[in-house]
Design a protein around this motif. Structure first.
Motif, PDB file in Angstrom:
ATOM      1  N   ASP A 438       0.843  -1.189   0.000  1.00 46.21           N
ATOM      2  CA  ASP A 438       0.000   0.000   0.000  1.00 46.21           C
ATOM      3  C   ASP A 438       0.887   1.251   0.000  1.00 46.21           C
ATOM      4  OD1 ASP A 438      -1.758   2.082   0.415  1.00 46.21           O
ATOM      5  OD2 ASP A 438      -2.838   1.119   2.067  1.00 46.21           O
ATOM      6  N   ILE A 439       0.766   2.056  -1.020  1.00 52.11           N
ATOM      7  CA  ILE A 439       1.601   3.251  -1.158  1.00 52.11           C
ATOM      8  C   ILE A 439       1.365   4.256  -0.034  1.00 52.11           C
ATOM      9  CG2 ILE A 439      -0.023   4.579  -2.585  1.00 52.11           C
ATOM     10  CD1 ILE A 439       2.432   5.481  -4.253  1.00 52.11           C
ATOM     11  N   ASN A 440       0.268   4.141   0.645  1.00 53.67           N
ATOM     12  CA  ASN A 440      -0.043   5.053   1.741  1.00 53.67           C
ATOM     13  C   ASN A 440       0.575   4.621   3.074  1.00 53.67           C
ATOM     14  OD1 ASN A 440      -1.759   6.872   0.202  1.00 53.67           O
ATOM     15  ND2 ASN A 440      -3.230   5.166   0.146  1.00 53.67           N
ATOM     16  N   VAL A 441       1.167   3.443   3.099  1.00 56.59           N
ATOM     17  CA  VAL A 441       1.847   2.958   4.313  1.00 56.59           C
ATOM     18  C   VAL A 441       3.322   3.329   4.205  1.00 56.59           C
ATOM     19  CG1 VAL A 441       2.439   0.944   5.704  1.00 56.59           C
ATOM     20  CG2 VAL A 441       0.202   1.063   4.562  1.00 56.59           C
ATOM     21  N   HIS A 442       3.686   4.355   4.966  1.00 56.25           N
ATOM     22  CA  HIS A 442       5.053   4.880   4.848  1.00 56.25           C
ATOM     23  C   HIS A 442       5.996   4.181   5.823  1.00 56.25           C
ATOM     24  CE1 HIS A 442       3.217   8.864   3.165  1.00 56.25           C
ATOM     25  NE2 HIS A 442       3.090   7.835   2.334  1.00 56.25           N
ATOM     26  N   ASP A 443       6.204   2.894   5.570  1.00 54.17           N
ATOM     27  CA  ASP A 443       7.058   2.096   6.442  1.00 54.17           C
ATOM     28  C   ASP A 443       8.431   1.879   5.817  1.00 54.17           C
ATOM     29  OD1 ASP A 443       6.449   0.440   4.353  1.00 54.17           O
ATOM     30  OD2 ASP A 443       5.454  -1.109   5.548  1.00 54.17           O
ATOM     31  N   VAL A 444       9.186   0.919   6.368  1.00 56.57           N
ATOM     32  CA  VAL A 444      10.534   0.677   5.870  1.00 56.57           C
ATOM     33  C   VAL A 444      10.517   0.202   4.416  1.00 56.57           C
ATOM     34  CG1 VAL A 444      10.631  -1.715   6.709  1.00 56.57           C
ATOM     35  CG2 VAL A 444      12.743  -0.411   6.454  1.00 56.57           C
ATOM     36  N   THR A 533      21.494  22.717   4.929  1.00 58.75           N
ATOM     37  CA  THR A 533      20.315  21.857   4.748  1.00 58.75           C
ATOM     38  C   THR A 533      20.333  20.716   5.763  1.00 58.75           C
ATOM     39  OG1 THR A 533      20.349  22.322   2.370  1.00 58.75           O
ATOM     40  CG2 THR A 533      19.045  20.433   3.102  1.00 58.75           C
ATOM     41  N   PRO A 534      19.216  20.429   6.446  1.00 53.12           N
ATOM     42  CA  PRO A 534      19.182  19.309   7.397  1.00 53.12           C
ATOM     43  C   PRO A 534      19.555  17.990   6.718  1.00 53.12           C
ATOM     44  CG  PRO A 534      17.223  20.675   7.623  1.00 53.12           C
ATOM     45  CD  PRO A 534      17.920  21.151   6.393  1.00 53.12           C
ATOM     46  N   VAL A 535      20.306  17.152   7.438  1.00 52.99           N
ATOM     47  CA  VAL A 535      20.669  15.838   6.906  1.00 52.99           C
ATOM     48  C   VAL A 535      19.415  14.983   6.799  1.00 52.99           C
ATOM     49  CG1 VAL A 535      22.020  13.746   7.301  1.00 52.99           C
ATOM     50  CG2 VAL A 535      22.971  15.994   7.905  1.00 52.99           C
ATOM     51  N   SER A 536      19.171  14.413   5.607  1.00 53.26           N
ATOM     52  CA  SER A 536      17.956  13.625   5.398  1.00 53.26           C
ATOM     53  C   SER A 536      18.120  12.715   4.193  1.00 53.26           C
ATOM     54  CB  SER A 536      16.760  14.555   5.160  1.00 53.26           C
ATOM     55  OG  SER A 536      15.616  13.810   4.783  1.00 53.26           O
ATOM     56  N   PRO A 537      17.532  11.488   4.255  1.00 48.20           N
ATOM     57  CA  PRO A 537      17.509  10.628   3.057  1.00 48.20           C
ATOM     58  C   PRO A 537      16.381  11.021   2.108  1.00 48.20           C
ATOM     59  CG  PRO A 537      16.510   9.471   4.889  1.00 48.20           C
ATOM     60  CD  PRO A 537      17.013  10.782   5.445  1.00 48.20           C
ATOM     61  N   GLU A 538      15.486  11.890   2.564  1.00 52.24           N
ATOM     62  CA  GLU A 538      14.345  12.363   1.770  1.00 52.24           C
ATOM     63  C   GLU A 538      13.566  11.205   1.139  1.00 52.24           C
ATOM     64  OE1 GLU A 538      15.030  16.892   0.470  1.00 52.24           O
ATOM     65  OE2 GLU A 538      15.934  15.455  -0.913  1.00 52.24           O
ATOM     66  N   LEU A 539      13.142  10.304   2.000  1.00 48.20           N
ATOM     67  CA  LEU A 539      12.354   9.158   1.528  1.00 48.20           C
ATOM     68  C   LEU A 539      10.890   9.254   1.941  1.00 48.20           C
ATOM     69  CD1 LEU A 539      14.931   6.332   2.302  1.00 48.20           C
ATOM     70  CD2 LEU A 539      14.421   7.351   0.069  1.00 48.20           C
ATOM     71  N   LEU A 540      10.567  10.247   2.766  1.00 44.72           N
ATOM     72  CA  LEU A 540       9.175  10.466   3.165  1.00 44.72           C
ATOM     73  C   LEU A 540       8.691  11.788   2.579  1.00 44.72           C
ATOM     74  CD1 LEU A 540       9.264   9.404   6.937  1.00 44.72           C
ATOM     75  CD2 LEU A 540       8.472   8.063   4.970  1.00 44.72           C
ATOM     76  N   PRO A 541       7.396  11.887   2.243  1.00 43.77           N
ATOM     77  CA  PRO A 541       6.878  13.126   1.645  1.00 43.77           C
ATOM     78  C   PRO A 541       7.168  14.339   2.526  1.00 43.77           C
ATOM     79  CG  PRO A 541       5.259  11.374   1.499  1.00 43.77           C
ATOM     80  CD  PRO A 541       6.349  10.854   2.365  1.00 43.77           C
ATOM     81  N   PRO A 542       7.530  15.483   1.913  1.00 44.63           N
ATOM     82  CA  PRO A 542       7.859  16.679   2.690  1.00 44.63           C
ATOM     83  C   PRO A 542       6.639  17.314   3.331  1.00 44.63           C
ATOM     84  CG  PRO A 542       7.868  17.171   0.352  1.00 44.63           C
ATOM     85  CD  PRO A 542       7.666  15.693   0.464  1.00 44.63           C
TER      86      PRO A 542
END
Length: 652
Positions: A438-444, A533-542
């Protein structure tokens, strides 16, 4: 002692030449003041009971007798301090006069150690008065000092050993003994001495202080010891020379304390005996040399109790917050330049060897990929290759912000590389459908699918162009396992593999300063914004236009983790000691916060070894590295229970 720290001091008393009673008073006062500061070992200069500059008066029996009486008085009147006190005086065995050092503790004269090498050149003429001690011709023996002290251990084969911590073993040498090719302290260290005390009367001439500083630091490094150098100063005769009282305390090559010339001040340093023992154990060649050691007499004494505990001890040494990064601006700039060159040279060799036509880098607009690109550009310059053969790939997806995207594109352009944009949202969405996620489940799964898709894109472009994928992950991420297995964890050569996050920031800053110095203000501004800029992998929606996923909010401050990493790997310290050191280094942080992230560090470090066991090649540039082929070899399924339990049990 607390956590293996031994508080040491070097004192330079004011002397009155040939007045032993006056000198004894000065020595007693200095000793009591140093002991009140918690000093467990206190060193005084060569011949300080008489003064070094007595010349032919040394041969006068009244002076010799007065020196012996003064020694016993010093011992009696400093008995309550509990410190090991080492003073210099002339002593006679009835056949010859020796320039010697006496070790005192709780009213006892524990031992007398004679000088081995007598300078008899330039302004020195010690052989006129003193006999050099030849250990090879003198078996272990005692010396009659007085009716109170009829059998004092005498010789250069003596170690004063702490009854509280047998790792603390003190050996003594005198002045010139340090300046010769084969010093007595070298033999003593190989026989177990961890602390060397040098009683000196080294006069001052132009340039000598610098040489003396180098000599003391180097000898402490070669012998892997704490080295105390107590030098003569105020009150010595200035008939022909001047004495500055330049005293030093060094530990395994690092200068911990140094007196200002002519200041007459006592210097203190907390020397880390535990660190010394670990270094000897780690450096196996030290024990190889120790196989040829000599047998020393050990004299026990209970002097390692400075009257403080873990809670009350304020360390008399600086604990660096960023052990990977020098604190001095000049030294830091030199370190950055050297690290960058090592990174670039390592990559250049790999590029030449593989005959790579391109280098492919995933450019996110973050610190790590920025450094990787800048180093790769330097490597291509070294190879005489065109930078346009570097392919910078930006792969926007669900968490990419406009800020990082623009910085990535601008940096690729300014460095003269080819920029490719591959938007991966559709590919990742399709993959979610394929595996039923499910694309709405923002898990690992949501996060790691993006990281692995990016790696696939980079690998395929490298295959297509005959190139190498340049890894961007750093040492701190490897330690914490903050990487997607077979995602950003994988590459064909990892240029940042031995660079901790705290150093990455300064390296990018160095490139910004260099660009500014060359008049390239555009590049400098891009790099400065990346640094901001804050350190981030940017894998979750901003959150709107802002980065939502900030790494340090999840794994903890990299400043703390790099501090933990350095002390765990470099010295093998226990969690309690690392916590103690962290409290000293990070006095502005709450102890509970430090403990929280220390426990987290150990949990992550042990759980994530499997990622390090198959990490890509990458050149080592510092003293700490996690490569399974070099510095760090650990079972992937090793238990961290011992470390975690101790960390959890720390009282804040």
């Amino acid at each position: 002692m607390v956590h293996g720290f031994l508080r040491t001091a070097c004192a330079t008393p004011h002397v009155t030449v040939a007045d032993c009673s006056a000198n004894a008073e000065s020595i007693i006062q200095n000793a009591k003041e140093a002991a009140a500061e918690g000093a467990e070992v206190i060193a005084f200069p060569e011949l300080c009971i008489t003064g070094y500059t007595c010349s032919d008066l040394f041969l006068q029996q009244p002076l010799q007798a007065a020196a012996a009486r003064a020694l016993e008085e010093i011992a009696e009147r400093t008995a309550e301090t509990g410190s090991l006190i080492i003073v210099g005086l002339p002593v006679s065995d009835g056949r010859a006069l020796y320039n010697a050092a006496a070790a005192l503790h709780k009213g006892r004269i524990l031992a007398i150690v004679p000088k081995s090498f007598m300078p008899n050149y330039a302004e020195f003429y010690e052989r006129r008065h003193f006999k050099p001690f030849d250990a090879g011709k003198n078996p272990a023996r005692t010396l009659y000092l007085s009716e109170k002290n009829p059998e004092v251990p005498f010789g250069t084969d003596i170690l004063i050993t702490s009854t509280r911590d047998r790792n603390v073993k003190v050996a003594i040498e005198l002045c010139e003994d340090l300046w010769v090719p084969l010093s007595p302290s070298t033999k003593a260290a190989l026989s177990g001495a961890t602390v060397i005390v040098n009683l000196s009367a080294s006069n001052e001439i132009i340039g000598k202080a610098s040489y003396r500083r180098t000599l003391v630091s180097a000898q402490s490094a070669k012998t892997v010891t704490a080295y105390l150098y107590a030098n003569a100063g105020n009150g010595e005769s200035t008939t022909d020379v001047v004495f500055s009282g330049h005293s030093l305390i060094a530990e395994n090559g690092t200068l911990l304390a140094e007196s200002e010339l002519f200041s007459g001040k006592t210097i203190f340093a907390d020397t880390d005996i535990e660190r010394i023992v670990h270094e000897r154990t780690r450096t196996t060649t030290f024990s190889d040399c120790a196989d040829h050691s000599e047998i020393f007499r050990e004299i026990p004494a209970d002097f390692t109790n400075g009257g403080y505990d873990s809670a009350s001890l304020i360390l008399q040494r600086k604990i660096e917050r960023t052990p990977f990064v020098p604190s001095g601006e000049k030294e830091r700039a030199e370190r950055c330049r050297a690290v960058i060159e090592l990174q670039a040279q390592g990559l250049a060799k790999r590029l030449r060897h593989t005959n790579a036509k391109t280098a492919v880098i995933g450019l996110s607009g973050g610190l790590d990929s920025t450094l990787a690109l800048l180093v790769t550009a330097r490597a291509f310059d070294l190879c005489g290759a065109e930078r346009r053969r570097i392919i910078s790939v930006t792969m926007p997806c669900f968490g990419t912000t406009n800020r990082t995207y623009k910085n990535a594109c601008a940096l690729a352009s300014k460095t003269g590389t080819e920029l490719r944009e591959v938007r991966i949202a559709d590919s990742v969405t399709q993959h979610f459908k394929d595996i039923g996620h499910d694309i709405n489940v923002h898990d690992v799964t949501y996060e790691n699918c993006q990281a692995r898709e990016r790696t696939q894109v980079l690998m395929d472009i490298a295959n297509e162009t005959g190139g190498l994928v340049i890894g961007t992950g750093d040492l701190s991420e490897q330690a914490l396992g903050w990487a997607t297995y077979n995602g950003d964890h994988m590459s064909m050569y990892g240029v940042n593999g031995s660079i901790p996050k705290t150093l990455v920031r300064y390296l990018v800053g160095w490139f910004a300063d260099d660009a500014k110095a060359r008049g390239d203000t555009d590049t400098a501004e891009i790099l400065l914004d990346i640094l901001d800029t804050p350190v981030s992998p940017e894998l979750l929606p901003p959150n709107g236009t802002e980065i939502a996923q900030k790494t340090e909010e999840v794994v903890g401050p990299y400043e703390l983790h790099d501090f933990f990493l350095y002390n765990v790997l470099r010295f093998g310290f226990s969690p309690r000691k690392i916590f103690f050191l962290a409290r000293a280094a990070f006095s502005d942080r709450d102890g509970k916060e430090i403990k929280k992230w220390l426990v987290s560090f150990y949990r992550r470090f042990f759980a994530q070894q499997f990622k390090r066991s198959c990490m890509p090649d990458g050149a080592k540039v510092g003293s700490v590295n996690l490569s399974p082929r070099g510095d760090w070899r650990m079972p992937s399924d090793a238990s961290g229970a011992v470390w975690i339990k101790e960390a959890e049990g720390i009282e804040c």
